[in-house]
Design a protein around this motif. Structure first.
Motif, PDB file in Angstrom:
ATOM      1  N   GLY A  21       0.799  -1.214   0.000  1.00 10.27           N
ATOM      2  CA  GLY A  21       0.000   0.000   0.000  1.00 10.27           C
ATOM      3  C   GLY A  21       0.833   1.266   0.000  1.00 10.27           C
ATOM      4  N   ILE A  22       0.229   2.356  -0.459  1.00 10.97           N
ATOM      5  CA  ILE A  22       0.941   3.628  -0.561  1.00 10.97           C
ATOM      6  C   ILE A  22       1.443   4.085   0.805  1.00 10.97           C
ATOM      7  N   PHE A  23       0.552   4.119   1.782  1.00  2.00           N
ATOM      8  CA  PHE A  23       0.936   4.561   3.121  1.00  2.00           C
ATOM      9  C   PHE A  23       1.948   3.608   3.743  1.00  2.00           C
ATOM     10  N   THR A  24       1.702   2.319   3.545  1.00  2.97           N
ATOM     11  CA  THR A  24       2.608   1.336   4.135  1.00  2.97           C
ATOM     12  C   THR A  24       4.037   1.607   3.688  1.00  2.97           C
ATOM     13  N   ILE A  25       4.213   1.784   2.363  1.00  6.54           N
ATOM     14  CA  ILE A  25       5.561   1.998   1.824  1.00  6.54           C
ATOM     15  C   ILE A  25       6.114   3.369   2.218  1.00  6.54           C
ATOM     16  N   LEU A  26       5.249   4.385   2.121  1.00  5.44           N
ATOM     17  CA  LEU A  26       5.698   5.737   2.456  1.00  5.44           C
ATOM     18  C   LEU A  26       6.185   5.827   3.895  1.00  5.44           C
ATOM     19  N   PHE A  27       5.385   5.313   4.802  1.00  8.02           N
ATOM     20  CA  PHE A  27       5.753   5.421   6.217  1.00  8.02           C
ATOM     21  C   PHE A  27       7.018   4.633   6.518  1.00  8.02           C
ATOM     22  N   GLU A  28       7.156   3.531   5.815  1.00  5.77           N
ATOM     23  CA  GLU A  28       8.355   2.730   5.999  1.00  5.77           C
ATOM     24  C   GLU A  28       9.586   3.536   5.582  1.00  5.77           C
ATOM     25  N   GLN A  29       9.455   4.212   4.413  1.00  5.34           N
ATOM     26  CA  GLN A  29      10.561   5.027   3.905  1.00  5.34           C
ATOM     27  C   GLN A  29      10.909   6.159   4.849  1.00  5.34           C
ATOM     28  N   TRP A  30       9.880   6.779   5.375  1.00  6.55           N
ATOM     29  CA  TRP A  30      10.126   7.913   6.270  1.00  6.55           C
ATOM     30  C   TRP A  30      10.577   7.463   7.642  1.00  6.55           C
ATOM     31  N   GLY A  31      10.585   6.180   7.830  1.00  5.07           N
ATOM     32  CA  GLY A  31      11.007   5.656   9.114  1.00  5.07           C
ATOM     33  C   GLY A  31       9.990   5.851  10.220  1.00  5.07           C
ATOM     34  N   LEU A  32       8.731   6.048   9.823  1.00  9.60           N
ATOM     35  CA  LEU A  32       7.675   6.183  10.834  1.00  9.60           C
ATOM     36  C   LEU A  32       7.033   4.811  11.060  1.00  9.60           C
ATOM     37  N   PRO A  33       7.155   4.306  12.244  1.00  9.18           N
ATOM     38  CA  PRO A  33       6.695   2.933  12.453  1.00  9.18           C
ATOM     39  C   PRO A  33       5.202   2.831  12.789  1.00  9.18           C
ATOM     40  N   ILE A  34       4.375   3.792  12.297  1.00  2.00           N
ATOM     41  CA  ILE A  34       2.955   3.787  12.685  1.00  2.00           C
ATOM     42  C   ILE A  34       2.271   2.484  12.269  1.00  2.00           C
ATOM     43  N   PHE A  35       2.572   2.066  11.031  1.00  2.65           N
ATOM     44  CA  PHE A  35       1.858   0.896  10.539  1.00  2.65           C
ATOM     45  C   PHE A  35       2.739  -0.350  10.506  1.00  2.65           C
ATOM     46  N   SER A  36       3.851  -0.302  11.209  1.00  3.42           N
ATOM     47  CA  SER A  36       4.774  -1.429  11.078  1.00  3.42           C
ATOM     48  C   SER A  36       4.165  -2.721  11.632  1.00  3.42           C
ATOM     49  N   GLY A  37       3.471  -2.602  12.733  1.00  2.00           N
ATOM     50  CA  GLY A  37       2.883  -3.816  13.284  1.00  2.00           C
ATOM     51  C   GLY A  37       1.483  -4.068  12.764  1.00  2.00           C
ATOM     52  N   PHE A  38       1.067  -3.222  11.823  1.00  2.00           N
ATOM     53  CA  PHE A  38      -0.312  -3.290  11.385  1.00  2.00           C
ATOM     54  C   PHE A  38      -0.464  -4.214  10.180  1.00  2.00           C
ATOM     55  N   ASN A  39      -1.456  -5.076  10.225  1.00  2.00           N
ATOM     56  CA  ASN A  39      -1.728  -5.934   9.094  1.00  2.00           C
ATOM     57  C   ASN A  39      -3.182  -5.751   8.667  1.00  2.00           C
ATOM     58  N   LEU A  40      -3.373  -5.248   7.448  1.00  2.00           N
ATOM     59  CA  LEU A  40      -4.728  -4.966   6.969  1.00  2.00           C
ATOM     60  C   LEU A  40      -5.572  -6.245   6.903  1.00  2.00           C
ATOM     61  N   TYR A  41      -4.890  -7.363   6.592  1.00  2.00           N
ATOM     62  CA  TYR A  41      -5.627  -8.618   6.414  1.00  2.00           C
ATOM     63  C   TYR A  41      -5.780  -9.345   7.735  1.00  2.00           C
ATOM     64  N   SER A  42      -6.296  -8.630   8.714  1.00  2.00           N
ATOM     65  CA  SER A  42      -6.419  -9.241  10.027  1.00  2.00           C
ATOM     66  C   SER A  42      -7.585  -8.583  10.743  1.00  2.00           C
ATOM     67  N   TRP A  43      -7.727  -8.923  12.013  1.00  2.00           N
ATOM     68  CA  TRP A  43      -8.795  -8.394  12.839  1.00  2.00           C
ATOM     69  C   TRP A  43      -8.781  -6.869  12.853  1.00  2.00           C
ATOM     70  N   SER A  44      -7.597  -6.284  13.115  1.00  2.00           N
ATOM     71  CA  SER A  44      -7.533  -4.821  13.237  1.00  2.00           C
ATOM     72  C   SER A  44      -7.791  -4.150  11.891  1.00  2.00           C
ATOM     73  N   GLY A  45      -7.357  -4.786  10.801  1.00  2.00           N
ATOM     74  CA  GLY A  45      -7.608  -4.235   9.481  1.00  2.00           C
ATOM     75  C   GLY A  45      -9.100  -4.210   9.177  1.00  2.00           C
ATOM     76  N   LEU A  46      -9.764  -5.303   9.544  1.00  2.00           N
ATOM     77  CA  LEU A  46     -11.203  -5.403   9.326  1.00  2.00           C
ATOM     78  C   LEU A  46     -11.940  -4.312  10.099  1.00  2.00           C
ATOM     79  N   ILE A  47     -11.518  -4.113  11.366  1.00  2.00           N
ATOM     80  CA  ILE A  47     -12.129  -3.059  12.177  1.00  2.00           C
ATOM     81  C   ILE A  47     -11.962  -1.706  11.495  1.00  2.00           C
ATOM     82  N   LEU A  48     -10.738  -1.455  11.020  1.00  2.00           N
ATOM     83  CA  LEU A  48     -10.445  -0.166  10.390  1.00  2.00           C
ATOM     84  C   LEU A  48     -11.380   0.086   9.209  1.00  2.00           C
TER      85      LEU A  48
END
Lengths: 273, 282
Positions: free
Chosen positions: B125-152
């Motif tokens: 995903g765009i955000f996933t890659i962007l945040f990774e590049q910027w070194g922001l670990p906001i979504f590092s532990g986040f998996n869209l294909y899971s419980w939390s992704g479904l909630i989101l």
């Protein structure tokens, strides 16, 4: 005073950004040639849309969807107008029953409806599972709550019973009174529910997928199949789909006097989820 | 006076409606009920319900659905309350614009929505890659294909619905009441605690039931995001009656009954609560 105004503005701005980001991302993705690790795509193209319109599967599925929505909503108008008219004017005691019957689909999710239909129509005398006819039938039921509400309100507004009494006094037959007086007067009032039903069915996936699947590919099913193949093409499908919905709801808003009646929005249970 | 006599033509005119409603609403409903009480070998049995509530696999799907619906509805209600409040505080023009966009995005559900989130936050995903590049670990532990992704993703369609359902209630809380209570010496806190909250609570609870039912029945979003890989009640029902490998329509029917009853129960509670709101707001 100014401070009190700022807070709501911040909330609403954040809300709009939140709501629009997924849409914008899809739009950008559909016109992006390559988009790897930048905020905006590196290069642009309309090629995905060209590919899409060159694909006969897409155009066919679009026509199929429009056709089945038209057929189901048309059937609903043709059947429900006389039914509600007769019940309201001649059989008022049955109105409670009718009310319950048309509200059932509102409480039953698509999956639950599909379970009984598959069992009934997969074999036996009416084996229509897998054809478009089962969809027409179940779509008729699915839009009942909205169509009933629209037709009933419209009949109330034109004071149907008074009109019929006057017509009969003047010697019109029942059929004539219905055709010449009720139908032309009610029709303008049900445009909103017709369009609402149309846009709900246009985005319908569950029933189409479970009951018919690939044998009658609607736009949503086509989109689902494309998802795994090409992201860019799929986002072009989403944008086309959304344009149709936008045009429909644009007409809808104009007709309902721009949110003069929030009830249409509020009573609309999330349909396609 | 209107001639109320019935003639045969009127009855005939009702036949198409009766055929459609029997064929596509009543018979399927009866069939679900009957199937759900049929044993695997035929005959009347409670076997399917026993399976539904004892086998871990099915019990888990029920639990997952209830949890996801409850959590996404709670988040939806809380955000919706703030948005609904804000909507009543801005100019007519802004309000119309916000309502229009909320209404518009309520069409953005199901498969297109799931897809948009895959573009944004999926593994590429765009955000996933962007945040990774910027070194922001906001979504590092986040998996869209899971419980939390479904909630989101569920929250996305719950929020506008909650706001649209709640804002009429905020309009019901009239400015004069606030003035009257202020004149009588109530502070802002007291106004909200004693006057606004008792009116808002039943409305919020009523809206919660609608959101809850909405999430319980949501199929396309979960299906598009996770295929059959996440254990949700709707997904289980779908694959039990129309799966590729094997089907067990009786068990599917029992689960469909569970889902249907949950929906009816939430809508019934909603009806009771809304009656109270209407009474309070006169």
């Amino acid at each position: 005073m100014k401070k009190g105004r700022a807070f709501p503005r911040v909330i609403l701005t954040a809300t709009l950004i939140y709501l629009l980001i997924p849409l914008l991302a899809t739009l950008l993705y559909s016109v992006a040639k390559s988009w790897q690790n930048t905020i905006l795509p590196e290069s642009w193209t309309l090629g995905w849309f060209r590919d899409l319109f060159m694909d006969p599967r897409f155009t066919l599925s679009l026509w199929r969807t429009l056709w089945i929505c038209f057929l189901s909503v048309g059937l609903s108008v043709v059947v429900m107008l006389p039914t509600i008219f007769i019940v309201v004017v001649y059989l008022p005691r049955l109105e409670k029953l009718l009310n319950v019957l048309v509200l059932i689909p509102y409480a039953a999710p698509g999956v639950v409806m599909a379970v009984g239909l598959i069992k009934l129509y997969s074999s036996g005398p009416v084996a229509i599972a897998g054809t478009m006819w089962i969809l027409v039938g179940v779509y008729f039921v699915a839009v009942l709550p909205y169509m009933y509400q629209g037709i009933r309100n419209s009949m109330r507004t034109i004071r149907t019973i008074d009109l019929i009494e006057a017509a009969e006094l003047l010697g019109a037959s029942k059929l004539m009174a219905f055709r010449r007086i009720i139908v032309p007067n009610v029709l303008p009032g049900i445009r909103v529910s017709v369009l609402l039903s149309f846009s709900i069915l246009f985005g319908e996936f569950v029933l189409a997928n479970l009951l018919v699947g690939g044998q009658f590919e609607t736009i949503q099913i086509y989109l689902y199949h494309r998802l795994s193949e090409s992201g860019h093409l799929a986002s072009a499908v989403v944008i086309c789909y959304f344009l149709v919905i936008l045009i429909l709801s644009g007409i809808l808003l104009a007709l309902s006097g721009i949110l003069g009646r929030q009830s249409t929005a509020a009573s609309k249970k999330g349909s396609g989820q | 006076m209107l001639k109320k006599r019935m003639d045969i033509k009127l009855i005939l005119a009702l036949i198409p409606f009766c055929i459609l409603i029997i064929g596509f609403e009543l018979l399927p409903a009866v069939s679900v009920v009957m199937e759900s009480f049929t044993g695997n070998e035929g005959g009347f049995s409670l076997e399917q319900y026993v399976s539904a509530f004892t086998k871990m696999f099915y019990l888990q799907s029920i639990k997952n659905s209830l949890m996801i619906s409850a959590v996404s509805s709670c988040i939806g209600i809380i955000a919706g309350l703030f948005i609904a409040y804000a909507i009543t505080k801005v100019s007519e023009q802004t309000r119309t614009r916000v309502l229009m966009i909320s209404n518009m995005t309520s069409n953005f559900a199901g498969i297109p929505l799931a897809f948009a989130y895959i573009i944004l936050l999926g593994s590429n995903g765009i955000f996933t890659i962007l945040f990774e590049q910027w070194g922001l670990p906001i979504f590092s532990g986040f998996n869209l294909y899971s419980w939390s992704g479904l909630i989101l993703v569920y929250v996305y369609f719950q929020i506008p619905l909650a706001a649209l359902l709640l804002y009429p209630t905020f309009y019901g809380i009239r400015e004069e009441w606030r003035e009257a209570s202020a004149l009588l010496g109530a502070s802002t806190y007291h106004f909200w605690r004693r006057i606004a909250l008792p009116i808002l609570l039943p409305a919020a609870a009523g809206t919660f039931t609608i959101l809850f039912a909405n999430a319980m029945g949501a199929y396309a979003t979960a299906y598009a995001l996770l295929g059959g890989n996440y254990n949700l009640l709707v997904i289980r029902i779908g694959s039990l009656v129309a799966g590729d490998v094997f089907t067990r329509p009786q068990l599917g029917s029992a689960l469909a009954m569970v889902l249907g009853l949950t929906m009816v129960l939430s809508l019934w509670i909603n009806e009771r609560l809304m009656r109270r709101v209407r009474r309070d707001l006169g």
